[in-house]
Structures are given as structure tokens and as C-alpha cells.
Design an enzyme around this catalytic site. Sequence first.
Site, PDB file in Angstrom:
ATOM      1  N   ASP A   2       0.865  -1.198   0.000  1.00  0.00           N
ATOM      2  CA  ASP A   2       0.000   0.000   0.000  1.00  0.00           C
ATOM      3  C   ASP A   2       0.892   1.235   0.000  1.00  0.00           C
ATOM      4  O   ASP A   2       1.828   1.328   0.797  1.00  0.00           O
ATOM      5  CB  ASP A   2      -0.880  -0.021   1.249  1.00  0.00           C
ATOM      6  CG  ASP A   2      -1.710   1.253   1.398  1.00  0.00           C
ATOM      7  OD1 ASP A   2      -2.101   1.573   2.527  1.00  0.00           O
ATOM      8  OD2 ASP A   2      -1.936   1.933   0.369  1.00  0.00           O
TER       9      ASP A   2
ATOM     10  N   HIS B  42      -2.912 -17.374  -5.137  1.00  0.00           N
ATOM     11  CA  HIS B  42      -3.864 -16.652  -4.274  1.00  0.00           C
ATOM     12  C   HIS B  42      -5.102 -17.469  -3.936  1.00  0.00           C
ATOM     13  O   HIS B  42      -5.975 -17.002  -3.187  1.00  0.00           O
ATOM     14  CB  HIS B  42      -4.265 -15.353  -4.979  1.00  0.00           C
ATOM     15  CG  HIS B  42      -5.023 -15.620  -6.232  1.00  0.00           C
ATOM     16  ND1 HIS B  42      -4.455 -16.210  -7.348  1.00  0.00           N
ATOM     17  CD2 HIS B  42      -6.310 -15.436  -6.552  1.00  0.00           C
ATOM     18  CE1 HIS B  42      -5.364 -16.354  -8.286  1.00  0.00           C
ATOM     19  NE2 HIS B  42      -6.497 -15.895  -7.829  1.00  0.00           N
ATOM     20  N   ASP B  43      -5.215 -18.659  -4.517  1.00  0.00           N
ATOM     21  CA  ASP B  43      -6.398 -19.503  -4.276  1.00  0.00           C
ATOM     22  C   ASP B  43      -6.138 -20.664  -3.335  1.00  0.00           C
ATOM     23  O   ASP B  43      -7.047 -21.458  -3.073  1.00  0.00           O
ATOM     24  CB  ASP B  43      -6.894 -20.113  -5.603  1.00  0.00           C
ATOM     25  CG  ASP B  43      -7.515 -19.090  -6.520  1.00  0.00           C
ATOM     26  OD1 ASP B  43      -7.425 -19.281  -7.740  1.00  0.00           O
ATOM     27  OD2 ASP B  43      -8.076 -18.102  -6.008  1.00  0.00           O
TER      28      ASP B  43
ATOM     29  N   ASP C 145      -4.470   3.690   2.475  1.00  0.00           N
ATOM     30  CA  ASP C 145      -5.862   3.212   2.644  1.00  0.00           C
ATOM     31  C   ASP C 145      -5.892   1.732   3.039  1.00  0.00           C
ATOM     32  O   ASP C 145      -6.964   1.141   3.102  1.00  0.00           O
ATOM     33  CB  ASP C 145      -6.681   3.460   1.367  1.00  0.00           C
ATOM     34  CG  ASP C 145      -6.123   2.675   0.169  1.00  0.00           C
ATOM     35  OD1 ASP C 145      -6.712   2.787  -0.923  1.00  0.00           O
ATOM     36  OD2 ASP C 145      -5.105   1.953   0.329  1.00  0.00           O
TER      37      ASP C 145
ATOM     38  N   ASP D  24      -8.110 -16.661 -16.777  1.00  0.00           N
ATOM     39  CA  ASP D  24      -8.851 -17.209 -15.654  1.00  0.00           C
ATOM     40  C   ASP D  24      -9.831 -18.287 -16.116  1.00  0.00           C
ATOM     41  O   ASP D  24     -10.586 -18.077 -17.075  1.00  0.00           O
ATOM     42  CB  ASP D  24      -9.634 -16.064 -14.991  1.00  0.00           C
ATOM     43  CG  ASP D  24     -10.259 -16.470 -13.669  1.00  0.00           C
ATOM     44  OD1 ASP D  24      -9.503 -16.829 -12.760  1.00  0.00           O
ATOM     45  OD2 ASP D  24     -11.488 -16.451 -13.570  1.00  0.00           O
TER      46      ASP D  24
ATOM     47  N   ASN E  71      -0.606   4.543  -0.337  1.00  0.00           N
ATOM     48  CA  ASN E  71      -1.339   5.800  -0.042  1.00  0.00           C
ATOM     49  C   ASN E  71      -2.168   5.716   1.233  1.00  0.00           C
ATOM     50  O   ASN E  71      -3.074   6.498   1.438  1.00  0.00           O
ATOM     51  CB  ASN E  71      -2.240   6.169  -1.233  1.00  0.00           C
ATOM     52  CG  ASN E  71      -3.308   5.116  -1.461  1.00  0.00           C
ATOM     53  OD1 ASN E  71      -3.245   4.020  -0.891  1.00  0.00           O
ATOM     54  ND2 ASN E  71      -4.278   5.426  -2.295  1.00  0.00           N
TER      55      ASN E  71
ATOM     56  N   GLU F 228      -5.532 -20.893 -16.860  1.00  0.00           N
ATOM     57  CA  GLU F 228      -5.819 -21.584 -15.616  1.00  0.00           C
ATOM     58  C   GLU F 228      -6.850 -22.651 -15.926  1.00  0.00           C
ATOM     59  O   GLU F 228      -7.900 -22.349 -16.502  1.00  0.00           O
ATOM     60  CB  GLU F 228      -6.361 -20.633 -14.547  1.00  0.00           C
ATOM     61  CG  GLU F 228      -6.531 -21.342 -13.226  1.00  0.00           C
ATOM     62  CD  GLU F 228      -7.620 -20.788 -12.342  1.00  0.00           C
ATOM     63  OE1 GLU F 228      -8.509 -20.110 -12.863  1.00  0.00           O
ATOM     64  OE2 GLU F 228      -7.582 -21.034 -11.137  1.00  0.00           O
TER      65      GLU F 228
ATOM     66  N   ASP G 298      -1.554  -1.247  -3.949  1.00  0.00           N
ATOM     67  CA  ASP G 298      -1.879  -0.479  -5.150  1.00  0.00           C
ATOM     68  C   ASP G 298      -0.698  -0.476  -6.125  1.00  0.00           C
ATOM     69  O   ASP G 298       0.377  -0.998  -5.835  1.00  0.00           O
ATOM     70  CB  ASP G 298      -2.273   0.948  -4.778  1.00  0.00           C
ATOM     71  CG  ASP G 298      -1.287   1.550  -3.774  1.00  0.00           C
ATOM     72  OD1 ASP G 298      -1.725   1.973  -2.680  1.00  0.00           O
ATOM     73  OD2 ASP G 298      -0.071   1.521  -4.062  1.00  0.00           O
TER      74      ASP G 298
ATOM     75  N   ASP H 153      -4.218 -10.556 -15.906  1.00  0.00           N
ATOM     76  CA  ASP H 153      -5.144 -11.645 -15.576  1.00  0.00           C
ATOM     77  C   ASP H 153      -6.475 -11.308 -16.254  1.00  0.00           C
ATOM     78  O   ASP H 153      -7.103 -10.295 -15.923  1.00  0.00           O
ATOM     79  CB  ASP H 153      -5.320 -11.694 -14.050  1.00  0.00           C
ATOM     80  CG  ASP H 153      -5.800 -13.046 -13.565  1.00  0.00           C
ATOM     81  OD1 ASP H 153      -5.391 -13.450 -12.453  1.00  0.00           O
ATOM     82  OD2 ASP H 153      -6.563 -13.703 -14.307  1.00  0.00           O
TER      83      ASP H 153
HETATM   84  O1  TEU Z   1      -9.939 -19.720  -9.744  1.00  0.00           O
HETATM   85  C1  TEU Z   1     -10.766 -20.816 -10.116  1.00  0.00           C
HETATM   86  C2  TEU Z   1     -10.415 -21.932  -9.268  1.00  0.00           C
HETATM   87  O2  TEU Z   1     -10.272 -23.034  -9.756  1.00  0.00           O
HETATM   88  C3  TEU Z   1     -10.132 -21.674  -7.809  1.00  0.00           C
HETATM   89  O3  TEU Z   1     -10.874 -20.505  -7.504  1.00  0.00           O
HETATM   90  C4  TEU Z   1     -10.668 -22.794  -6.959  1.00  0.00           C
HETATM   91  O4  TEU Z   1     -11.168 -23.790  -7.763  1.00  0.00           O
HETATM   92  C5  TEU Z   1     -11.795 -22.313  -6.108  1.00  0.00           C
HETATM   93  O5  TEU Z   1     -11.181 -21.477  -5.141  1.00  0.00           O
HETATM   94  C6  TEU Z   1     -12.556 -23.451  -5.529  1.00  0.00           C
HETATM   95  O6  TEU Z   1     -11.875 -23.986  -4.459  1.00  0.00           O
HETATM   96  C7  TEU Z   1     -10.030 -18.550 -10.542  1.00  0.00           C
HETATM   97  C8  TEU Z   1      -9.319 -17.439  -9.772  1.00  0.00           C
HETATM   98  O7  TEU Z   1      -7.945 -17.807  -9.589  1.00  0.00           O
HETATM   99  C9  TEU Z   1     -10.021 -17.291  -8.447  1.00  0.00           C
HETATM  100  O8  TEU Z   1      -9.349 -16.364  -7.598  1.00  0.00           O
HETATM  101  C10 TEU Z   1     -11.440 -16.821  -8.710  1.00  0.00           C
HETATM  102  O9  TEU Z   1     -12.148 -16.798  -7.483  1.00  0.00           O
HETATM  103  C11 TEU Z   1     -12.165 -17.759  -9.682  1.00  0.00           C
HETATM  104  O10 TEU Z   1     -11.382 -18.182 -10.786  1.00  0.00           O
HETATM  105  C12 TEU Z   1     -13.356 -17.044 -10.292  1.00  0.00           C
HETATM  106  O11 TEU Z   1     -12.873 -16.015 -11.132  1.00  0.00           O
HETATM  107 CA    CA Z   2      -3.490   1.855  -1.299  1.00  0.00          CA
END
Ligand code: TEU
Ligand code: CA
Length: 555
Positions: A23, A329-330, A27, A201, A25, A256, A31, A100
Site C-alpha cells: 500500500d 492466491h487460491d 488506505d 482465468d 497511499n 488456468e 496499489d 489476468d
Molecule cells: O480460480 C478458479 C479456481 O479453480 C479456484 O478458484 C478454486 O477452484 C476455487 O477457489 C474453488 O476452491 C479462478 C481465480 O484464480 C479465483 O481467484 C477466482 O475466485 C475464480 O477463478 C473465479 O474467477
Molecule cells: Ca493503497
Amino acid sequence: MAIERKWWKEQVIYQIYPRSFKDSNGDGIGDINGIISKLDYLKLLGVDIIWLSPIYQSPNDDNGYDISDYYAIHPEFGTMEEFDMLLKGLHDRNMKLIMDIVVNHSSDEHKWFEESRKSKVSPYRDYYFWREGKDGGPPNNWQSFFGGSAWELDKTTGEYYLHIFSKKQPDLNLENEKVRNEIFKILEFWLDKGVDGFRMDVVSLISKRLDFVDANQPTFGKVVEEVYSNGPRVHEYIKEMYDTVLSKYDIMTVGEGPGITTDVGLDYVGHDRGELNMIFHLDHMFLGFGPKGRFDQVPYNWNDVKNIFKDWYDAMGDSGWVSIFLDNHDFARMVSRFGNDKLFRIESAKLLSMLVLTMRGTPCIFQGSEIGMTNVRAEDISEYRDVETINFHKEFVTEGMSTFDFINIANITGRDNARTPIQWNDSPNGGFCDADDEPWIGVNSNYESINVKQALSDRGSVFYFYKELLHLRKNAPALIYGNWEVIDQESDNLYVYKRYLENEAYLVVLNHSDEHVAVDIEHIKAKILVISNYDNRMTQVLLPWEARLYKLLNV
Ligand code: TEU
Ligand code: CA
């Protein structure tokens, strides 16, 4: 066939989840200017391609994976001018940026959907999937990735719309050529700005089985594979994107691919397919997901992981290509999920980096993994931000699970584990934002000991191990293009494999356990220890989480 040499096979991806990166700024939200302030750090690490999770206009129901304007930067992240500065900053450092792109669905606040839902005769009606209900309920029994029905009743017209993800993420109907042409325009817009490609995605989901028959698979994972993924026109759509737009630029694409199995992998990434350059398959990431998905945990182990890596190597051959990764991130942080983040955090983080960086495929490093960031421990459900976790909490509690039990599961497998702010130093909020700012999600309480500042001051840190391996890999064609041959994946806790190409060869020896493990490599006389995560040990016994990379001589 000889394997094709491509820049996107030789380079390494680093994923930035902008909301949690830095971050600038005050908030409490990461960013673009925050990212710009860290470009020299990323250059020092030695990564090449930045995969930027969505920064477009979005109501943030799914933290940007619900896009309401594909051509605008979300004000929380900054301005288009700042984006242009980021792109220039990367290109000036001989680095690349891939965006993405989310075209399986839009936000329900996108103008297309706002128009579509107004009436059955809207010109945007068939930009989405609208169906009559059945027997007083949804058109079929499809479930959302985020819990509940994949259909939402819209009272204005009395029809249901499809949303395989959250109800604020209506699925786009790519059967409609107008939608596909909109997508081409979006791709061209960003490519003409100079971006170097896309992470696409859930690209495996973009073609629907239009008979919408009920799913009757035993697990949600099988529903994803057999009902949602690899639909009848998926390759036609991807080929059309490639022929119409993508092929006109020197860029890379990584799809993905939930539900992409080894038997269909080459259909997406075969060198002669004219579709994608590579995929993130999710077979190893969905390990542990039970019949009802990620919060319905089932046992798995390292043998499952090793089998999946071998199956995918065999499936790709010299024609296809995958990205190698162990977190994003998932999913949970890799050192917590696949390593031992309590007793051997540093050793196991280094071992996992050696695996990611010595397998055949384009490595993808998730932000913070380079300093061994760990899962976070939440005590209260209010600490969660992820729509998937929040939705499933409601669903499981309705079915009788206690919130306490649900939190214990979410602490293992919830996506927010990966979304806590990057820990830059030991100041309050880990230097992600100022002490008196409120970060959008809590900072992991271990920031005082695990942070970039500490890592940069410690030559034995996970950071410098990544840096050395990244440098090594860049200068070792055998680690990039070399054949991969597993030497031992049966012995408990051992993972030993070779990489070789012409007269260059390496041996990777990994002990993925808390135990001392004997390994028999004494007979391989001509070898030099190139890098290991313990001080120069040559014995036949590996310490817990010991990882060694040898260069083989006289090959
Ligand atoms: O992820 C799809 C996906 O396969 C994962 O989100 C996972 O299957 C899901 O968390 C179920 O456990 C992509 C993106 O990476 C994710 O961040 C998004 O939430 C999702 O698509 C929808 O756009
Ligand atoms: Ca920020």
C-alpha cells in the site's frame, strides 16, 4: 520432435495479488504505486514475468475476479497513467507483465449484465445464460464453486441466470459471437498498450454444455472435470482468440485450467495447436478436496503429488508445456501445506523452491513465497474476507458444523491464507501500510520475524536461496529444456530425479519429511554439489527437508 525453444519457457513468473502486495497511499489496500516501489526488489530476486491479478474496475465481490469494466483501472489500485508507469518500469528492467483476464464471467455490475437483466428482449439478454426454472426451482442441480446453486433467480424477468462462481459473477455466453468480439477488443486493448500476455482465468470453463443436464458425479471435483470443464467449443473459442488476436503479438498465454486432466492437456497446449502456450493444471492443488470441495478435507500425501508431477510430465512430452507452481492466491501457502512451517520452515521453504525451479515447466512464484511466508491463523470468522470461505461457512454451519470447527479447516485450506499482506519489515502491519492504517485484511502476526528486510540482511535466507536458484536455472538449459527422469519417488520421504540435455545433467535429491533419510547416491561418483539448504553435507543421510542439487560430470 526436438522441444521448441521459447522465451516463456526460459523465464520465471512471479504472481502479484495487488490488494496484498504494497500500500502506498495509506488506505490499507495494495496499489500500483506500491508495486512500482518494489520493482528493484523483484529485479534483485531475479524473476522475469509479473502476473498481475486483476486490477480492473470491480465491486470486489471476489477481489477483482468480478470485472465491471475491462478497460478501467480500479481507483483503489490507481490510475491508467500509473499502470502505464508500472508497465514501463518493468520493461525498463527487461521484465514483462501479463494481465489476468477473466472472460468466463463478468461482474453483475458490468453494464452488459445490467442491461441483460432488464428484460427478456434486451439486446444484451444472450450475453449471459438465462433459463426458466424447473419444478419451482433452478433449471438444474449445478452447484457454484462458492457454494449453493449455480443459478440465481432474477425477479425482474422471473428467469434464472448461471453463475458458476459467486452470484455476482454471471457467466458470459461465448456462444454469442458478439461476446467473443467484445473479448477480442479487450485483449487487443491491453496488448496494444504493450502488455506481454495473459493469464486466462478458468479458461477451461468458457464453453458450456448447453443441454444443462443435471450433474450426477460423486464429488464436486468430478463435476468440474466432467460437467463444467472442457466443453464442446472450448478449443474453438481459444483457437479463435489465438487466430484473431493473440497470434499477432510476441506474447505468452497461460490458461488456468480447473478440470483439465492429463488426457486433454495437449489439446490446450500442444505446440501445433494454436491455442495456449501453457496451463496451470490444478490436479495437485485440488488434492485434499473432498466430495463437497475444499472445506471437506480428505487425506493426501507426497506420493500423490509426485505421481501427479510424473503423470503431467509424461502427458506433455516434448510438445506441451505447463507452469510449475505449489501455491497462488487460491490456495494455502506452500510452506504450510507441503512443507513444515513450524519446525523446518526455512529448510522446507528452500526445498520446495528447488522443486519448483528444477522441474520441467515455467516456474511460477507466488508473492511472499520467496521469504517463506506462512498460513495465517484466524480465531474469528470475521477475520475472513474471501467470498468462498464466507459462503461455505454459512453452508457448513447450516448443515450443523460449528464455526469453531469450520475455522480450523479454513486455517488449513482457506484462500485468505495466501492473501495476507506481504511482510516487508518488522514495523507494525509489516510495512505493508503505515502503523496507523487499517489493512483490508489482517497481517500475519509472524511479520516481526518473517519479512523482506530480515531476509535481505541474512545470506542464509529463503530469499537468497531463490535468488541463487533463479540465477542457476537461467544459465542451465538442462534445467529448462532437459528431460526429466525420476530416480526415486517410491522410497518414503525421498524425491530424487534427474534433468539432462545433451552433455549437461543435474541430480535433485529431496527429503520431503521431518525424518532423517538414507539415500543411495554414493555410486554416482562424478558429481558436484551445486546448492543445498544445509551446509555442504556429503553424507548418505539426508537431514529433515534436506535438498541438494548436484551437477553430474562426464555425462
Ligand atoms: O480460480 C478458479 C479456481 O479453480 C479456484 O478458484 C478454486 O477452484 C476455487 O477457489 C474453488 O476452491 C479462478 C481465480 O484464480 C479465483 O481467484 C477466482 O475466485 C475464480 O477463478 C473465479 O474467477
Ligand atoms: Ca493503497
